[in-house]
Scaffold this active site. Structure first.
Site, PDB file in Angstrom:
ATOM      1  N   ASP A  89       0.858  -1.180   0.000  1.00  0.00           N
ATOM      2  CA  ASP A  89       0.000   0.000   0.000  1.00  0.00           C
ATOM      3  C   ASP A  89       0.898   1.235   0.000  1.00  0.00           C
ATOM      4  O   ASP A  89       2.062   1.193   0.396  1.00  0.00           O
ATOM      5  CB  ASP A  89      -0.914  -0.010   1.215  1.00  0.00           C
ATOM      6  CG  ASP A  89      -2.050   0.979   1.091  1.00  0.00           C
ATOM      7  OD1 ASP A  89      -2.234   1.534  -0.009  1.00  0.00           O
ATOM      8  OD2 ASP A  89      -2.757   1.191   2.091  1.00  0.00           O
ATOM      9  N   ASP A 124      -3.657   7.207  -3.581  1.00  0.00           N
ATOM     10  CA  ASP A 124      -5.023   7.675  -3.821  1.00  0.00           C
ATOM     11  C   ASP A 124      -5.536   8.455  -2.613  1.00  0.00           C
ATOM     12  O   ASP A 124      -4.964   8.393  -1.527  1.00  0.00           O
ATOM     13  CB  ASP A 124      -5.940   6.492  -4.114  1.00  0.00           C
ATOM     14  CG  ASP A 124      -5.919   5.447  -3.002  1.00  0.00           C
ATOM     15  OD1 ASP A 124      -4.815   5.009  -2.619  1.00  0.00           O
ATOM     16  OD2 ASP A 124      -6.993   5.071  -2.512  1.00  0.00           O
ATOM     17  N   ALA A 200     -11.538   3.010   0.814  1.00  0.00           N
ATOM     18  CA  ALA A 200     -12.242   3.813   1.822  1.00  0.00           C
ATOM     19  C   ALA A 200     -13.581   3.211   2.237  1.00  0.00           C
ATOM     20  O   ALA A 200     -14.552   3.932   2.463  1.00  0.00           O
ATOM     21  CB  ALA A 200     -12.423   5.243   1.326  1.00  0.00           C
ATOM     22  N   CYS A 283     -14.302 -24.807  17.140  1.00  0.00           N
ATOM     23  CA  CYS A 283     -13.430 -24.877  15.974  1.00  0.00           C
ATOM     24  C   CYS A 283     -12.519 -26.079  16.143  1.00  0.00           C
ATOM     25  O   CYS A 283     -12.252 -26.513  17.266  1.00  0.00           O
ATOM     26  CB  CYS A 283     -12.626 -23.571  15.864  1.00  0.00           C
ATOM     27  SG  CYS A 283     -11.388 -23.548  14.561  1.00  0.00           S
ATOM     28  N   CYS A 285      -9.418 -26.179  14.340  1.00  0.00           N
ATOM     29  CA  CYS A 285      -8.125 -25.822  13.757  1.00  0.00           C
ATOM     30  C   CYS A 285      -7.000 -26.327  14.670  1.00  0.00           C
ATOM     31  O   CYS A 285      -7.253 -26.738  15.813  1.00  0.00           O
ATOM     32  CB  CYS A 285      -8.040 -24.308  13.553  1.00  0.00           C
ATOM     33  SG  CYS A 285      -7.763 -23.350  15.064  1.00  0.00           S
ATOM     34  N   CYS A 288      -7.172 -24.784  18.172  1.00  0.00           N
ATOM     35  CA  CYS A 288      -8.314 -25.157  19.008  1.00  0.00           C
ATOM     36  C   CYS A 288      -8.315 -26.632  19.375  1.00  0.00           C
ATOM     37  O   CYS A 288      -9.059 -27.036  20.273  1.00  0.00           O
ATOM     38  CB  CYS A 288      -9.606 -24.768  18.313  1.00  0.00           C
ATOM     39  SG  CYS A 288      -9.776 -22.981  18.114  1.00  0.00           S
TER      40      CYS A 288
END
Length: 495
Positions: A89, A124, A200, A283, A285, A288
Site C-alpha cells: 500500500d 489515492d 475507503a 473450531c 483448527c 483449538c
C-alpha cells in the site's frame, strides 16, 4: 497480457488466477496485513495457513531508514522473509488519518517498484463516507490523475524490461456517492490497470453499514470490465466474505486476525466471540485442538496473543476455502444467505444485494446445482428473476392445467404445468432440471407465494389464446386477480 483469468463462476463471484512476479494466486483470497516493524506472526509462517500473498505498507518502510535500506538493497521479499507475492500500500491509510504525508504519489510508486513489490498502489485519496458530493468528486479526480501518472511511470518499465514488471492497482474512490464510484471505476477501466481496489470502505464496515457497502461494490463493479480483478480494501472479517465474493470481490486484506487477537476476540465465519466468555472452542483448527478454552484464556492473560491470532487466521482461510467450494458446486448464494443471518446488519446487506438481482443475473451461470430456498430473500434471487424475464418463451394454446401437485384429472389437458414457489408455473417435463428441481419449504412463505403467483399471472396474460385451470390451496390477494382473467376457467384449492 492479461494477468487474471476466471476458472469457475457463481452469482457475480468467481474463482480466478492472478499471475504475479512471485507466482500464481488463486482467488478469492485474503492478504494478511504485515507490519514491517513488528510481525506478530512471521511472514515466513503464513503459507501454512493458506496465504499465497500478503500486503504491507510501503510508506512505513520508506519512513524507516533501516527498513528502507534493506528493502532497496535486498528487496521487500527479503525484508519480510516471504517467498510469495507481496502487495504494497502507498500510505493512503496514513493520509486518511493524518490528512498529509511526506511523499508524493510518483515517489511512492517508484519506491514500490524499486523494492520489488508485486502489486503497487498509487497514493489515492481515501474519501470517507458521507462527505459532500463536491468534495468526493474533487478527491476522486485527484485519485484518477495520480493513477494515470502511475500508469505512465510503470508502463515504460514493463516495455523495456524482460522480467515481470510490478502490477499496478487503480483504486476506486467516490465515498458513498454511487455515481462517482461508477464514474471512477469506468474511467480507471478505460486507462487500464491490473487490479481495482475499492477504497475507503473501512468506515462502512466498522459501523456495520453493510447495505451501503453492497451499493458501493455494485456501483464500482458496473463501471469495470466484468473480468477485472477487484480488491475490497480493509475487509478482513470472515463473516462478510461470502457476501462480498458473491458480488464480485476477489481479494481482501486482513489485519483483523491481529487486531481482534489484541482485544481478546475470537473470529468465526458467523461472528465474533469474546475470549473471556468462551467455555468451549467451536473450531477444530490446530490451535483449538491444542488448547482448551481455559488454556487459551490463560495464554491471553499472560500476554501471549499469538495462539489467538493464529486461530483467527485459520478461521479466515477456512471460510475462503468454504466459499471456493461453494462456487465450484454452484451454491454460493445459499452460503451468503446463511452467513448474512448471523447479524441483522449483514441481513440488511443481503436484502440490498437481492435488490441488485437484475445485475447479478447478467453474470450468474445458467446451469448450476440444486437451488435451496433459504428464506424470503431467495424469492428475489437471480434465477427467479431470470425465469420471470423469460416467460414470453412459453407459447401455449388449448387447455392448460397449472397445479401445485399431481391431481386426478390431468389427461384431458393439452398442457400440464407444475406450480412451484418462488418460480411459478413450468412444464412438468422440466421438473428435474435446474432451477425447477429446487428444494423448497413444504409450507411456502408469503414472498415465495407472491413471486410464483405474479409469474403465473403474467404467463396467463401472455397466452391469451389458451384456457387455464389453476389448482392451488394458497390464500393470497393475487388469486383473485388470476380468477378475474378472461381466459381462466377455474381456480380451485382441491380438484
Amino acid at each position: 497480457m492479461s494477468h487474471f483469468e476466471t476458472m469457475h463462476k457463481d452469482s457475480a463471484g468467481r474463482i480466478g488466477r492472478l499471475y504475479t512476479g512471485h507466482g500464481r494466486i488463486e482467488t478469492p483470497t485474503v492478504m494478511p496485513v504485515i507490519n514491517p516493524n513488528i510481525q506478530m506472526i512471521p511472514a515466513s509462517e503464513l503459507a501454512k495457513f493458506g496465504a499465497e500473498i500478503v500486503i504491507t505498507n510501503a510508506y512505513i518502510i520508506y519512513r524507516n531508514p533501516e527498513l528502507m535500506d534493506h528493502a532497496i538493497e535486498k528487496g521487500v521479499h527479503s525484508l519480510l522473509n516471504f517467498d510469495g507475492a507481496i502487495m504494497t500500500d502507498s500510505g493512503s491509510y496514513q493520509l486518511s488519518v493524518y490528512r498529509d504525508i511526506e511523499i508524493t504519489s510518483d515517489e511512492i510508486v517508484r519506491f514500490q517498484r524499486k523494492i520489488g513489490s508485486d502489486i503497487g498502489v498509487p497514493l489515492d485519496i481515501p474519501t470517507p463516507p458521507d462527505v459532500s458530493h463536491e468534495r468526493a468528486e474533487s478527491e476522486m479526480k485527484t485519485t484518477i490523475v495520480r493513477c494515470r501518472e502511475a500508469r505512465d511511470l510503470v508502463q515504460p518499465e514493463a516495455q523495456s524490461q524482460s522480467q515481470e514488471t510490478m502490477l499496478l492497482a487503480g483504486p476506486v474512490q467516490g465515498a458513498t456517492h454511487l455515481d462517482l464510484r461508477y464514474e471512477c471505476a469506468r474511467t480507471l477501466s478505460e486507462t487500464g490497470f491490473d487490479i481495482y481496489p475499492i477504497g475507503a470502505v473501512v468506515p462502512l464496515l466498522t459501523s456495520y453499514r453493510f447495505a451501503e457497502m453492497v451499493d458501493v461494490i455494485v456501483a464500482a463493479k458496473k463501471g469495470l470490465q466484468p473480468a477485472a480483478p477487484v480488491h475490497l480494501f480493509g475487509a478482513g472479517h470472515p463473516a462478510m466474505f461470502a457476501l462480498a465474493v458473491a458480488l464480485g470481490c476477489d481479494l481482501f486484506d486482513s489485519a483483523a486476525y491481529a487486531l481482534y487477537a489484541r482485544d481478546g476476540r475470537y473470529l468465526t465465519s458467523s461472528g465474533t466471540y469474546h475470549l473471556d466468555t468462551l467455555q468451549h472452542l467451536p473450531c477444530s483448527c490446530p490451535i483449538c485442538t491444542s488448547y482448551t478454552a481455559d488454556e487459551l484464556k490463560g495464554e491471553f492473560a499472560n500476554g501471549n496473543i499469538i495462539p489467538l491470532a493464529k486461530h483467527n487466521l485459520y478461521a479466515t482461510y477456512a471460510e475462503i476455502n468454504t466459499i471456493k467450494q461453494c462456487i465450484i458446486e454452484g451454491n454460493l448464494w445459499e452460503l451468503v444467505e446463511r452467513r448474512c443471518r448471523s447479524h441483522p446488519r449483514l441481513l440488511d446487506g443481503l436484502r440490498r444485494a437481492v435488490s441488485h438481482a437484475d445485475w447479478i443475473e447478467t453474470l450468474d451461470p445458467v446451469r448450476k446445482s440444486t437451488f435451496f430456498y433459504c428464506g424470503s430473500e431467495s424469492s428475489r434471487r437471480s434465477e427467479v428473476l431470470r425465469f420471470g424475464n423469460r416467460l414470453d418463451r412459453f407459447d401455449l394454446s388449448g387447455t392448460v392445467l397449472i397445479r401445485t401437485r399431481k391431481v386426478k384429472r390431468e389427461d384431458g389437458f393439452d398442457h400440464v404445468l407444475n406450480l412451484k414457489p418462488p418460480f411459478g408455473a413450468y412444464p412438468v417435463e422440466l421438473g428435474e432440471t435446474y432451477p425447477f428441481s429446487a428444494e423448497v419449504s413444504k409450507f411456502p412463505d408469503h414472498d415465495a407465494i407472491e413471486s410464483a403467483l405474479q409469474n403465473v399471472l403474467r404467463l396467463i396474460e401472455l397466452n391469451s389464446d389458451a384456457e387455464f385451470t389453476v389448482v392451488c390451496g394458497w390464500d393470497h390477494p393475487l388469486i383473485a386477480d388470476i380468477r378475474a382473467l378472461p381466459n381462466v376457467r377455474e381456480v380451485a384449492a382441491l380438484w
